[in-house]
Design a protein around this motif. Structure first.
Motif, PDB file in Angstrom:
ATOM      1  N   ASP A   1     -40.338   3.521  47.523  1.00  0.00           N
ATOM      2  CA  ASP A   1     -39.583   2.541  46.448  1.00  0.00           C
ATOM      3  C   ASP A   1     -38.474   1.859  47.466  1.00  0.00           C
ATOM      4  O   ASP A   1     -37.554   2.299  47.647  1.00  0.00           O
ATOM      5  CB  ASP A   1     -38.796   3.275  45.253  1.00  0.00           C
ATOM      6  N   GLU A   2     -38.866   0.700  48.137  1.00  0.00           N
ATOM      7  CA  GLU A   2     -38.102   0.059  48.925  1.00  0.00           C
ATOM      8  C   GLU A   2     -36.672  -0.365  48.310  1.00  0.00           C
ATOM      9  O   GLU A   2     -35.687  -0.568  48.859  1.00  0.00           O
ATOM     10  CB  GLU A   2     -38.429  -1.331  49.499  1.00  0.00           C
ATOM     11  N   ARG A   3     -36.747  -0.913  47.020  1.00  0.00           N
ATOM     12  CA  ARG A   3     -35.691  -1.470  46.399  1.00  0.00           C
ATOM     13  C   ARG A   3     -34.435  -0.549  46.403  1.00  0.00           C
ATOM     14  O   ARG A   3     -33.329  -0.452  46.499  1.00  0.00           O
ATOM     15  CB  ARG A   3     -35.839  -1.997  45.116  1.00  0.00           C
TER      16      ARG A   3
ATOM     17  N   TYR B   1     -43.156  21.206  37.459  1.00  0.00           N
ATOM     18  CA  TYR B   1     -42.020  20.713  38.226  1.00  0.00           C
ATOM     19  C   TYR B   1     -42.140  19.222  38.592  1.00  0.00           C
ATOM     20  O   TYR B   1     -43.066  19.125  39.399  1.00  0.00           O
ATOM     21  CB  TYR B   1     -41.638  21.727  39.082  1.00  0.00           C
ATOM     22  N   LEU B   2     -41.415  18.537  38.488  1.00  0.00           N
ATOM     23  CA  LEU B   2     -41.591  16.953  39.059  1.00  0.00           C
ATOM     24  C   LEU B   2     -41.114  17.013  40.334  1.00  0.00           C
ATOM     25  O   LEU B   2     -41.423  16.075  40.947  1.00  0.00           O
ATOM     26  CB  LEU B   2     -40.825  15.909  37.917  1.00  0.00           C
TER      27      LEU B   2
ATOM     28  N   VAL C   1     -38.311   7.549  49.275  1.00  0.00           N
ATOM     29  CA  VAL C   1     -39.582   7.916  50.049  1.00  0.00           C
ATOM     30  C   VAL C   1     -40.034   9.080  49.027  1.00  0.00           C
ATOM     31  O   VAL C   1     -39.330  10.116  48.704  1.00  0.00           O
ATOM     32  CB  VAL C   1     -39.547   8.314  51.541  1.00  0.00           C
ATOM     33  N   TYR C   2     -41.191   9.009  48.524  1.00  0.00           N
ATOM     34  CA  TYR C   2     -41.729  10.099  47.743  1.00  0.00           C
ATOM     35  C   TYR C   2     -42.862  10.892  48.701  1.00  0.00           C
ATOM     36  O   TYR C   2     -43.795  10.197  49.237  1.00  0.00           O
ATOM     37  CB  TYR C   2     -42.530   9.494  46.652  1.00  0.00           C
TER      38      TYR C   2
ATOM     39  N   LYS D   1     -46.689   8.599  37.624  1.00  0.00           N
ATOM     40  CA  LYS D   1     -45.479   9.163  36.920  1.00  0.00           C
ATOM     41  C   LYS D   1     -44.281   8.439  37.140  1.00  0.00           C
ATOM     42  O   LYS D   1     -43.558   8.131  36.243  1.00  0.00           O
ATOM     43  CB  LYS D   1     -45.185  10.598  37.003  1.00  0.00           C
ATOM     44  N   PHE D   2     -44.036   8.136  38.406  1.00  0.00           N
ATOM     45  CA  PHE D   2     -42.975   7.369  38.743  1.00  0.00           C
ATOM     46  C   PHE D   2     -43.045   5.802  39.059  1.00  0.00           C
ATOM     47  O   PHE D   2     -42.129   5.072  39.504  1.00  0.00           O
ATOM     48  CB  PHE D   2     -42.498   7.772  40.136  1.00  0.00           C
TER      49      PHE D   2
END
Length: 160
Positions: free
Chosen positions: A79-81, A147-148, A85-86, A55-56
């Motif tokens: 997502d390093e940019r 819920y996201l 952290v997910y 989704k992300f």
């Protein structure tokens, strides 16, 4: 040399070349496995986690962070940019207060109490914050309700 011997020789040479080519190709671990220092560790993943990360648009998954005293943290997505952290938190593996309302001091199938698992999760989130990463997380049951997730607010945050 007979014709049969020539065929065998060519076959052996071809197999040797294929084996060499296979050896030079980098080995990719299947999702759910991560290689650290020559050892391969199993990492819990689920289809719900994969869907949540999709989704992300997160493509970098199961990144390894090295902590103090040889501790290894494997996060679900990075997502390093944007330095995010997910983390997709399973109820049983992270000691959810919603799942373990009573008997929080009884050992689970992982050999730890829910309190220990929850404290380890908070410790990991604090460590990642100290490294300069924001931690975006969701609990399994919350995600199931639509819920996201939300960002971890730092020390003192209770993850709920």
């Amino acid at each position: 040399m007979t014709m049969t011997m020539m065929k065998r020789f060519k076959c052996a040479a071809k197999n040797k070349a294929l084996a060499k080519a296979r050896f030079q190709m980098p080995k990719r671990q299947p999702l759910g496995m991560v290689s650290v220092g020559g050892k391969v560790y199993k990492v819990g993943t689920s289809n719900a986690e994969k869907d949540w990360l999709d989704k992300f648009g997160i493509t970098q998954r199961q990144k390894v962070f090295y902590g103090f005293h040889g501790k290894i943290f494997v996060v679900d997505g990075v997502d390093e940019r944007r330095r995010i952290v997910y983390e997709y938190l399973g109820e049983q593996a992270h000691g959810s207060h919603k799942t373990y309302k009573i008997n929080r001091d009884v050992k689970t199938w992982l050999g730890k109490t829910p309190n220990q698992m929850y404290c380890e999760t908070v410790e990991r989130f604090n460590y990642l914050n100290d490294l300069g990463y924001q931690v975006f997380f969701v609990w399994y049951l919350d995600n199931k309700k639509g819920y996201l997730g939300r960002f971890y607010r730092g020390r003192g945050d209770n993850l709920y």
